[in-house]
Each structure stands twice: as C-alpha cells, then as structure tokens.
Design a protein around this motif. Sequence first.
Motif, PDB file in Angstrom:
ATOM      1  N   ASN A  49      29.206   7.901  29.904  1.00 16.00           N
ATOM      2  CA  ASN A  49      29.617   7.926  31.353  1.00 16.00           C
ATOM      3  C   ASN A  49      29.929   9.548  31.067  1.00 16.00           C
ATOM      4  N   ILE A  50      30.670   9.979  30.011  1.00 18.93           N
ATOM      5  CA  ILE A  50      30.620  11.334  30.152  1.00 18.93           C
ATOM      6  C   ILE A  50      29.660  12.673  30.412  1.00 18.93           C
ATOM      7  N   ASP A  51      29.897  13.589  31.718  1.00 18.78           N
ATOM      8  CA  ASP A  51      28.867  14.266  32.297  1.00 18.78           C
ATOM      9  C   ASP A  51      28.843  15.267  30.976  1.00 18.78           C
ATOM     10  N   PRO A  52      27.924  15.691  29.966  1.00 12.30           N
ATOM     11  CA  PRO A  52      27.763  17.371  29.263  1.00 12.30           C
ATOM     12  C   PRO A  52      28.332  18.180  30.252  1.00 12.30           C
ATOM     13  N   ALA A  53      28.034  18.735  31.256  1.00  8.11           N
ATOM     14  CA  ALA A  53      28.467  19.631  32.176  1.00  8.11           C
ATOM     15  C   ALA A  53      30.437  19.753  31.946  1.00  8.11           C
ATOM     16  N   ARG A  54      30.829  19.196  32.307  1.00  6.04           N
ATOM     17  CA  ARG A  54      32.141  18.439  31.856  1.00  6.04           C
ATOM     18  C   ARG A  54      32.886  18.069  31.212  1.00  6.04           C
ATOM     19  N   ARG A  55      32.444  18.449  30.087  1.00  9.65           N
ATOM     20  CA  ARG A  55      33.212  18.387  28.569  1.00  9.65           C
ATOM     21  C   ARG A  55      34.195  19.578  29.128  1.00  9.65           C
ATOM     22  N   THR A  56      35.422  19.256  27.811  1.00 10.10           N
ATOM     23  CA  THR A  56      37.097  19.762  27.522  1.00 10.10           C
ATOM     24  C   THR A  56      36.694  21.424  27.499  1.00 10.10           C
ATOM     25  N   ASP A  57      35.316  21.222  26.079  1.00 11.87           N
ATOM     26  CA  ASP A  57      35.120  22.956  25.634  1.00 11.87           C
ATOM     27  C   ASP A  57      33.861  23.484  26.001  1.00 11.87           C
ATOM     28  N   VAL A  58      33.793  23.015  27.698  1.00 11.73           N
ATOM     29  CA  VAL A  58      33.609  24.208  28.614  1.00 11.73           C
ATOM     30  C   VAL A  58      34.072  25.059  29.758  1.00 11.73           C
ATOM     31  N   LEU A  59      34.257  26.385  29.775  1.00  5.26           N
ATOM     32  CA  LEU A  59      34.336  26.376  30.785  1.00  5.26           C
ATOM     33  C   LEU A  59      33.978  26.611  31.889  1.00  5.26           C
ATOM     34  N   PHE A  60      34.059  26.418  33.488  1.00  7.39           N
ATOM     35  CA  PHE A  60      33.426  27.480  34.467  1.00  7.39           C
ATOM     36  C   PHE A  60      32.192  26.384  35.070  1.00  7.39           C
ATOM     37  N   ARG A  61      31.841  25.366  34.263  1.00 10.50           N
ATOM     38  CA  ARG A  61      30.529  24.707  34.190  1.00 10.50           C
ATOM     39  C   ARG A  61      30.350  23.544  35.243  1.00 10.50           C
ATOM     40  N   VAL A  62      29.833  23.507  36.091  1.00  6.96           N
ATOM     41  CA  VAL A  62      29.941  22.439  37.297  1.00  6.96           C
ATOM     42  C   VAL A  62      28.409  22.011  37.665  1.00  6.96           C
ATOM     43  N   ARG A  63      28.036  20.848  37.497  1.00 10.01           N
ATOM     44  CA  ARG A  63      26.562  20.454  37.281  1.00 10.01           C
ATOM     45  C   ARG A  63      26.894  20.131  39.876  1.00 10.01           C
ATOM     46  N   LEU A  70      24.643  27.758  43.725  1.00  8.58           N
ATOM     47  CA  LEU A  70      25.070  29.338  44.013  1.00  8.58           C
ATOM     48  C   LEU A  70      24.258  30.224  44.806  1.00  8.58           C
ATOM     49  N   SER A  71      24.811  30.441  45.770  1.00  7.35           N
ATOM     50  CA  SER A  71      23.551  31.642  46.179  1.00  7.35           C
ATOM     51  C   SER A  71      23.769  32.613  45.342  1.00  7.35           C
ATOM     52  N   SER A  72      22.366  33.516  45.096  1.00  9.57           N
ATOM     53  CA  SER A  72      22.672  34.890  43.824  1.00  9.57           C
ATOM     54  C   SER A  72      23.858  35.662  44.844  1.00  9.57           C
ATOM     55  N   TRP A  73      23.319  35.886  45.918  1.00  5.89           N
ATOM     56  CA  TRP A  73      23.890  36.709  47.216  1.00  5.89           C
ATOM     57  C   TRP A  73      25.243  36.617  46.792  1.00  5.89           C
ATOM     58  N   TRP A  74      26.264  35.782  46.526  1.00  8.76           N
ATOM     59  CA  TRP A  74      27.222  35.823  45.684  1.00  8.76           C
ATOM     60  C   TRP A  74      27.669  36.765  44.818  1.00  8.76           C
ATOM     61  N   MET A  75      26.392  36.711  43.966  1.00 10.34           N
ATOM     62  CA  MET A  75      27.136  37.264  42.421  1.00 10.34           C
ATOM     63  C   MET A  75      26.889  39.622  43.076  1.00 10.34           C
TER      64      MET A  75
END
Length: 97
Positions: A49-63, A70-75
Amino acid sequence: MSTGQTRSDRKPAPVKMVTTDTGRILRISPEDESARAAVAAAATPAPQNIDPARRTDVLFRVRRAEGHELSSWWMVGAFVVTSGLVIALLSWVPYSA
C-alpha cells in the motif's frame, strides 16, 4: 602472425533486466541466476500500500490526480522572477555595469 584472438559467430548471452522494489535495475545473465536468487532473498518485501512517489528517500515528488498537474507557466514565471531579482541585486554592486 596470429594475435591469439579468434572471431566467433556466437551471439552474446541474453541479458534479462530486473527491477527491484526500490527501483534499482539489475542486469541478470543466465550465469548469474544463482546471484539473482541471493538478491531476491536479501531484498525485504515492501508493503503493497505504499505509493512509490511518497517514499522517504524521494524529496519534492508528489503524485497528483489526473488534471491537477503543475502548469509549466509556473516554471516560466519563477525563471522571470529569479532573473529579475538577480538583475536588481546586481544593480546595487558598484562597478558592475
């Protein structure tokens, strides 16, 4: 004069790609099947049941859900603001122009 090397028409042994639960990609040749069993025995099973995008070794990745990307215009805006800030700060440095 012979160099001792002979040309062989044999094809290279097929290599199998295996992805572990942690995302590591391993190349397994037929000779390494015993090593594959050892790697599989050493790997700890991850809970299902663990989402790979929310692993503790992955920073700033959100599914995100479909349609909530996220819109590319923010970048683009972040680049423009950062560039303007750098230019404004450099204008205070004497003899930089």
